[in-house]
Design a protein around this motif. Structure first.
Motif, mmCIF file in Angstrom:
data_model
loop_
_atom_site.group_PDB
_atom_site.id
_atom_site.type_symbol
_atom_site.label_atom_id
_atom_site.label_comp_id
_atom_site.label_asym_id
_atom_site.label_seq_id
_atom_site.Cartn_x
_atom_site.Cartn_y
_atom_site.Cartn_z
ATOM 1 N N GLN A 79 0.826 -1.198 0.000
ATOM 2 C CA GLN A 79 0.000 0.000 0.000
ATOM 3 C C GLN A 79 0.868 1.259 0.000
ATOM 4 O OE1 GLN A 79 -2.733 0.211 3.266
ATOM 5 N NE2 GLN A 79 -3.968 1.781 2.289
ATOM 6 N N SER A 80 2.028 1.179 0.629
ATOM 7 C CA SER A 80 2.896 2.352 0.747
ATOM 8 C C SER A 80 3.458 2.813 -0.607
ATOM 9 C CB SER A 80 4.039 2.071 1.718
ATOM 10 O OG SER A 80 4.845 1.018 1.226
ATOM 11 N N THR A 81 3.442 1.923 -1.610
ATOM 12 C CA THR A 81 3.955 2.317 -2.930
ATOM 13 C C THR A 81 2.876 2.933 -3.812
ATOM 14 O OG1 THR A 81 3.546 0.124 -3.889
ATOM 15 C CG2 THR A 81 5.728 0.506 -2.883
ATOM 16 N N LEU A 82 1.642 3.039 -3.282
ATOM 17 C CA LEU A 82 0.509 3.643 -3.995
ATOM 18 C C LEU A 82 0.298 3.010 -5.380
ATOM 19 C CD1 LEU A 82 1.220 7.368 -3.088
ATOM 20 C CD2 LEU A 82 -0.281 5.764 -1.897
ATOM 21 N N PRO A 83 0.077 1.680 -5.420
ATOM 22 C CA PRO A 83 -0.098 1.015 -6.714
ATOM 23 C C PRO A 83 -1.391 1.448 -7.413
ATOM 24 C CG PRO A 83 -0.678 -0.473 -4.950
ATOM 25 C CD PRO A 83 -0.126 0.766 -4.304
ATOM 26 N N THR A 84 -1.346 1.429 -8.735
ATOM 27 C CA THR A 84 -2.512 1.737 -9.566
ATOM 28 C C THR A 84 -2.785 0.538 -10.465
ATOM 29 O OG1 THR A 84 -1.199 2.664 -11.361
ATOM 30 C CG2 THR A 84 -1.896 4.194 -9.610
ATOM 31 N N PHE A 85 -3.840 0.599 -11.238
ATOM 32 C CA PHE A 85 -4.131 -0.484 -12.176
ATOM 33 C C PHE A 85 -2.981 -0.668 -13.167
ATOM 34 C CE2 PHE A 85 -8.229 -0.234 -10.292
ATOM 35 C CZ PHE A 85 -8.806 -1.472 -10.491
ATOM 36 N N VAL A 96 -7.222 -2.462 -20.916
ATOM 37 C CA VAL A 96 -8.220 -1.590 -20.295
ATOM 38 C C VAL A 96 -8.953 -2.402 -19.235
ATOM 39 C CG1 VAL A 96 -8.499 0.004 -22.229
ATOM 40 C CG2 VAL A 96 -9.875 -2.067 -22.157
ATOM 41 N N TRP A 97 -9.401 -1.723 -18.196
ATOM 42 C CA TRP A 97 -10.015 -2.372 -17.044
ATOM 43 C C TRP A 97 -11.463 -1.949 -16.903
ATOM 44 C CZ3 TRP A 97 -7.251 -6.056 -14.696
ATOM 45 C CH2 TRP A 97 -5.872 -6.051 -14.893
ATOM 46 N N TYR A 98 -12.307 -2.886 -16.439
ATOM 47 C CA TYR A 98 -13.724 -2.623 -16.217
ATOM 48 C C TYR A 98 -14.135 -3.086 -14.827
ATOM 49 C CZ TYR A 98 -14.187 -1.506 -21.127
ATOM 50 O OH TYR A 98 -14.057 -0.911 -22.352
ATOM 51 N N THR A 99 -15.255 -2.568 -14.349
ATOM 52 C CA THR A 99 -15.744 -2.910 -13.015
ATOM 53 C C THR A 99 -16.434 -4.265 -12.954
ATOM 54 O OG1 THR A 99 -17.780 -1.702 -13.483
ATOM 55 C CG2 THR A 99 -16.033 -0.500 -12.311
ATOM 56 N N VAL A 100 -16.903 -4.785 -14.094
ATOM 57 C CA VAL A 100 -17.582 -6.080 -14.139
ATOM 58 C C VAL A 100 -17.169 -6.830 -15.399
ATOM 59 C CG1 VAL A 100 -19.584 -5.358 -12.775
ATOM 60 C CG2 VAL A 100 -19.632 -5.075 -15.235
ATOM 61 N N LEU A 101 -17.523 -8.116 -15.473
ATOM 62 C CA LEU A 101 -17.129 -8.972 -16.586
ATOM 63 C C LEU A 101 -17.692 -8.501 -17.926
ATOM 64 C CD1 LEU A 101 -15.627 -11.548 -17.428
ATOM 65 C CD2 LEU A 101 -17.711 -12.823 -16.916
ATOM 66 N N ILE A 107 -12.288 1.667 -15.987
ATOM 67 C CA ILE A 107 -11.483 2.142 -14.867
ATOM 68 C C ILE A 107 -10.186 2.722 -15.433
ATOM 69 C CG2 ILE A 107 -10.270 1.498 -12.749
ATOM 70 C CD1 ILE A 107 -12.162 -0.948 -12.596
ATOM 71 N N PRO A 108 -9.909 4.005 -15.199
ATOM 72 C CA PRO A 108 -8.643 4.579 -15.676
ATOM 73 C C PRO A 108 -7.449 3.833 -15.070
ATOM 74 C CG PRO A 108 -10.144 6.315 -14.969
ATOM 75 C CD PRO A 108 -10.753 5.006 -14.535
ATOM 76 N N SER A 109 -6.372 3.687 -15.827
ATOM 77 C CA SER A 109 -5.193 2.956 -15.352
ATOM 78 C C SER A 109 -4.518 3.667 -14.195
ATOM 79 C CB SER A 109 -4.202 2.742 -16.486
ATOM 80 O OG SER A 109 -3.739 3.990 -16.975
ATOM 81 N N THR A 110 -4.837 4.940 -13.976
ATOM 82 C CA THR A 110 -4.254 5.711 -12.871
ATOM 83 C C THR A 110 -5.028 5.547 -11.564
ATOM 84 O OG1 THR A 110 -5.547 7.616 -13.590
ATOM 85 C CG2 THR A 110 -3.264 7.448 -14.416
ATOM 86 N N THR A 111 -6.102 4.767 -11.586
ATOM 87 C CA THR A 111 -6.922 4.550 -10.388
ATOM 88 C C THR A 111 -6.146 3.714 -9.368
ATOM 89 O OG1 THR A 111 -8.940 4.666 -11.687
ATOM 90 C CG2 THR A 111 -9.103 3.590 -9.530
#
Length: 117
Positions: A79-85, A96-101, A107-111
């Protein structure tokens, strides 16, 4: 979501699609796209007349496949490294990422990452 004839980008609006250069079958705009050659005409919204000529359009539908993890299984992040997608390691690029199948929200990759699927 699967692309339909309404997904095709053209410079004009009110496009109708056919299976042949002349005659042929009208294709509803909600029909799922498959690879092939189709023919576009412009339909005037007021007179309902169609253009005398049809534009031949070659459509190629591809599926880039399913991405895979660099190492199969779970990836853990501090958590301390502040990971994003964008921190998730995959064998493919342009993910690209989505909230469901199916459907859902992009979901932006910077989230920021949180535990979950």
């Amino acid at each position: 979501t699967l692309p339909t004839f309404a997904s095709i980008q053209l410079n004009e609006s009110n496009i109708v699609w056919y299976t042949a250069l002349t005659g042929g079958t009208l294709i509803p705009s909600t029909t799922a796209l498959t690879s092939g050659t189709y023919y576009a005409a412009i339909k005037d919204a007021t007179s309902l007349c169609e253009s005398a000529l049809r534009l031949e359009v070659a459509v190629i539908v591809t599926d880039p496949g399913t991405p895979s993890l660099v190492t199969a299984g779970t990836q853990n992040f501090c958590q301390s490294t502040l990971p994003t997608f964008a921190s998730i390691q995959l064998n493919e690029s342009n993910i690209v990422w989505y909230t469901v199948l199916n459907g859902g929200t992009l979901i932006p990759s910077t989230t920021a990452l949180t535990s979950g699927t």
